[in-house]
Design a protein around this motif. Structure first.
Motif: not given
Length: 135
Positions: A5-10, A17-18, A24-25, A30-31
């Motif tokens: 999930f690194e691409a999303f986190r970046d 706020s997502v 939710v977990n 993860v994120l």
């Protein structure tokens, strides 16, 4: 799984706020990003009237997508799982001034980032709600 999930986190700032109704977990663990609203967050309302009012406002604002249990509403039938994220609903949610990103399983028109399928999850799509935010 976390590294995938690194691409999303970046693309999601740490203070963003997502809304991801099915995960939710995934958001928290993860994120490592804040969830816009979830039933798990509703417990804060036991300790703060302001938190209860804010959770209720957010829950009602997202009731078109979230299952009734997540929206804290008793006046709508509980479908048990999130509704399909369709473009008009995504646009309505993104009009909320304090929601920065929406994650869904449907490919919709507009700016988005695709996350490849992970067993048992289908593809995930990250939609920025503000221009200049995200992908």
């Amino acid at each position: 799984r976390i590294a995938s999930f690194e691409a999303f986190r970046d693309r999601i700032p740490p203070t963003a706020s997502v809304l991801y109704p099915a995960g939710v977990n995934t958001l928290w663990l993860v994120l490592r990003r804040a969830s816009y609203v979830s039933s798990e967050q509703a417990t804060a309302g036991m300790f703060s009237r302001a938190a209860a009012a804010e959770i209720t406002r957010r829950a009602h604002a997202t009731s078109g997508l979230q299952p009734a249990v997540q929206t804290l509403r008793r006046d709508v039938p509980d479908r048990g799982s999130p509704a399909r994220l369709v473009a008009p609903l995504r646009d309505r949610l993104c009009a909320l001034p304090d929601l920065d990103f929406v994650i869904g399983h449907e490919p919709l028109p507009g700016s988005r980032l695709v996350h490849p399928a992970l067993h048992p999850e289908p593809n995930l799509y990250l939609y920025p709600c503000r221009s200049g935010a995200g992908p």
